[in-house]
Design a protein around this motif. Structure first.
Motif, short mmCIF file in Angstrom:
data_model
loop_
_atom_site.label_atom_id
_atom_site.label_comp_id
_atom_site.label_asym_id
_atom_site.label_seq_id
_atom_site.Cartn_x
_atom_site.Cartn_y
_atom_site.Cartn_z
N ASP A 38 13.44 5.81 3.62
CA ASP A 38 13.80 4.75 2.66
C ASP A 38 12.76 4.68 1.53
OD1 ASP A 38 16.04 4.12 4.11
OD2 ASP A 38 15.18 2.32 5.04
N ARG A 39 11.50 4.84 1.86
CA ARG A 39 10.47 4.81 0.82
C ARG A 39 10.63 5.99 -0.13
NH1 ARG A 39 5.57 1.64 1.58
NH2 ARG A 39 4.48 3.20 0.31
N THR A 40 10.90 7.15 0.44
CA THR A 40 11.10 8.34 -0.40
C THR A 40 12.29 8.15 -1.32
OG1 THR A 40 10.11 9.80 1.26
CG2 THR A 40 11.57 10.82 -0.37
N ALA A 41 13.38 7.60 -0.78
CA ALA A 41 14.59 7.37 -1.59
C ALA A 41 14.31 6.37 -2.71
CB ALA A 41 15.72 6.87 -0.71
N ALA A 42 13.40 5.43 -2.45
CA ALA A 42 13.06 4.43 -3.46
C ALA A 42 11.99 4.92 -4.43
CB ALA A 42 12.60 3.15 -2.77
N GLY A 43 11.51 6.13 -4.23
CA GLY A 43 10.50 6.69 -5.12
C GLY A 43 9.12 6.10 -4.96
N LYS A 44 8.82 5.56 -3.77
CA LYS A 44 7.51 4.95 -3.55
C LYS A 44 6.51 6.01 -3.09
CE LYS A 44 9.30 0.42 -2.20
NZ LYS A 44 9.33 -0.60 -1.11
N PRO A 45 5.35 6.12 -3.74
CA PRO A 45 4.32 7.04 -3.25
C PRO A 45 3.92 6.67 -1.82
CG PRO A 45 3.77 6.19 -5.43
CD PRO A 45 4.93 5.39 -4.94
N SER A 52 0.82 -1.21 0.00
CA SER A 52 0.00 0.00 0.00
C SER A 52 0.86 1.26 0.00
CB SER A 52 -0.90 0.01 1.25
OG SER A 52 -1.61 1.22 1.35
N ARG A 53 0.30 2.35 -0.52
CA ARG A 53 0.96 3.64 -0.40
C ARG A 53 0.83 4.21 1.00
NH1 ARG A 53 -2.59 8.44 -1.34
NH2 ARG A 53 -0.72 9.52 -2.00
N TYR A 54 -0.10 3.67 1.77
CA TYR A 54 -0.35 4.19 3.11
C TYR A 54 0.57 3.52 4.12
CZ TYR A 54 -4.43 6.17 0.90
OH TYR A 54 -5.25 6.87 0.06
N VAL A 55 1.14 4.34 4.99
CA VAL A 55 1.92 3.86 6.13
C VAL A 55 1.14 4.24 7.38
CG1 VAL A 55 4.08 4.06 7.41
CG2 VAL A 55 4.11 4.05 4.89
N LEU A 56 0.81 3.25 8.19
CA LEU A 56 -0.01 3.46 9.37
C LEU A 56 0.85 3.58 10.63
CD1 LEU A 56 -2.75 0.73 8.73
CD2 LEU A 56 -2.58 3.02 7.76
N THR A 57 0.44 4.47 11.52
CA THR A 57 1.07 4.58 12.82
C THR A 57 -0.01 4.50 13.89
OG1 THR A 57 0.93 7.00 12.93
CG2 THR A 57 2.90 6.06 11.88
N CYS A 58 0.36 3.98 15.06
CA CYS A 58 -0.57 3.93 16.19
C CYS A 58 0.23 4.32 17.43
CB CYS A 58 -1.19 2.54 16.31
SG CYS A 58 -2.60 2.50 17.44
N GLU A 59 0.19 5.60 17.73
CA GLU A 59 1.04 6.17 18.77
C GLU A 59 0.55 5.85 20.18
OE1 GLU A 59 1.30 8.52 15.02
OE2 GLU A 59 -0.33 7.74 16.25
N HIS A 60 -0.73 5.56 20.32
CA HIS A 60 -1.32 5.29 21.63
C HIS A 60 -1.88 3.88 21.68
CE1 HIS A 60 -2.08 9.91 21.56
NE2 HIS A 60 -0.84 9.62 21.92
#
Length: 252
Positions: free
Chosen positions: A138-145, A23-31
């Motif tokens: 790393d995703r940005t460097a790899a050109g991944k949306p 997926s292009r989405y990266v999920l975070t769950c801080e709490h």
């Protein structure tokens, strides 16, 4: 303390799920967690207090994991209570290590030494943030949306005021993704969806969107679902399906 070295019985500061997700989405769950190491004596609170929203976001971790599976999305979950140190607050902010949460005093957060504040940042906050930062870079460097979604839940009643929203989408610079989510979730006429409600994202009091998203030029929003709507597995599945459908990127 490194992110891979924690005392026996304590969780890692960050747990990564499905890092190879497409997926292009990266999920975070801080709490995601209400865990507090035993040596802190629950920060002077009762076990019942630690089950409340002041200590974590009930239902958020399960929702994030289900959404990760539906979207085939990478997910990063914090391993410790927001009362120990909040992974969605800038270091040094008044709510980073809160002396009071809602109307509850946190005895174990009063009169902390600079050394203890630095220890909590090094042990619990920084490993979580660095792991996400490396992954996004790393995703940005790899050109991944890439777009960042923080998954949260909110209490139905805060300081005696009942909240009318079933869910909310919080954003700062990013408007297109936020609008798509608000519109998509709002297709159900029985749901009240907040646009920057019940909170607003501010650089002084938020971390994920300003730093991991806006600071990198990546689309970033927080999704908040009311906690009383995430009490069963069926509830969680339904909200994950709604969010996935609004993003229009379910795993094929």
């Amino acid at each position: 303390m490194s992110e891979d070295t924690v005392p026996a019985g304590d969780p890692p500061a960050v747990t990564a799920v499905n890092e190879a997700g497409k997926s292009r989405y990266v999920l975070t769950c801080e709490h995601a967690s209400n865990h507090i190491p035993a040596r802190y004596g629950r920060l002077g609170l009762t076990q019942a207090d630690l089950m409340r929203h002041i200590a974590w976001d009930p239902g958020a971790a399960a929702l994030a994991r289900r959404l990760s599976a539906l979207l085939d999305a990478p997910l990063f979950l914090s391993g410790y209570s927001r009362l120990l140190i909040d992974c969605n607050r800038p270091l040094g902010s008044s709510t980073s290590i809160p002396p009071i949460s809602e109307s509850t005093e946190i005895p174990g957060n009063l009169n902390l030494t600079p050394a203890e504040i630095a220890h909590r940042a090094e042990a619990y906050f920084t490993p979580f943030q660095k792991r996400i930062a490396r992954f996004l870079d790393d995703r940005t460097a790899a050109g991944k949306p890439t777009a960042v979604l923080g998954i949260h839940s909110f209490t139905p009643v805060y300081l005696g005021v009942r909240r009318i929203w079933h869910a909310g989408v919080l954003h700062a610079r990013e408007e297109a993704l936020a609008a798509r989510l608000v519109e998509g979730l709002g297709r159900d006429p029985d749901l009240v969806i907040g646009d920057n409600e019940p909170y607003r994202v501010e650089p002084e009091s938020d971390y994920t969107v300003p730093v991991h998203g806006d600071g990198r030029g990546l689309p970033a929003v927080l999704i908040e679902v009311r906690q009383d709507l995430l009490t069963t597995a069926a509830d969680i599945d339904a909200w994950a399906e709604r969010i996935a459908a609004s993003l229009d990127e379910r795993k094929r």
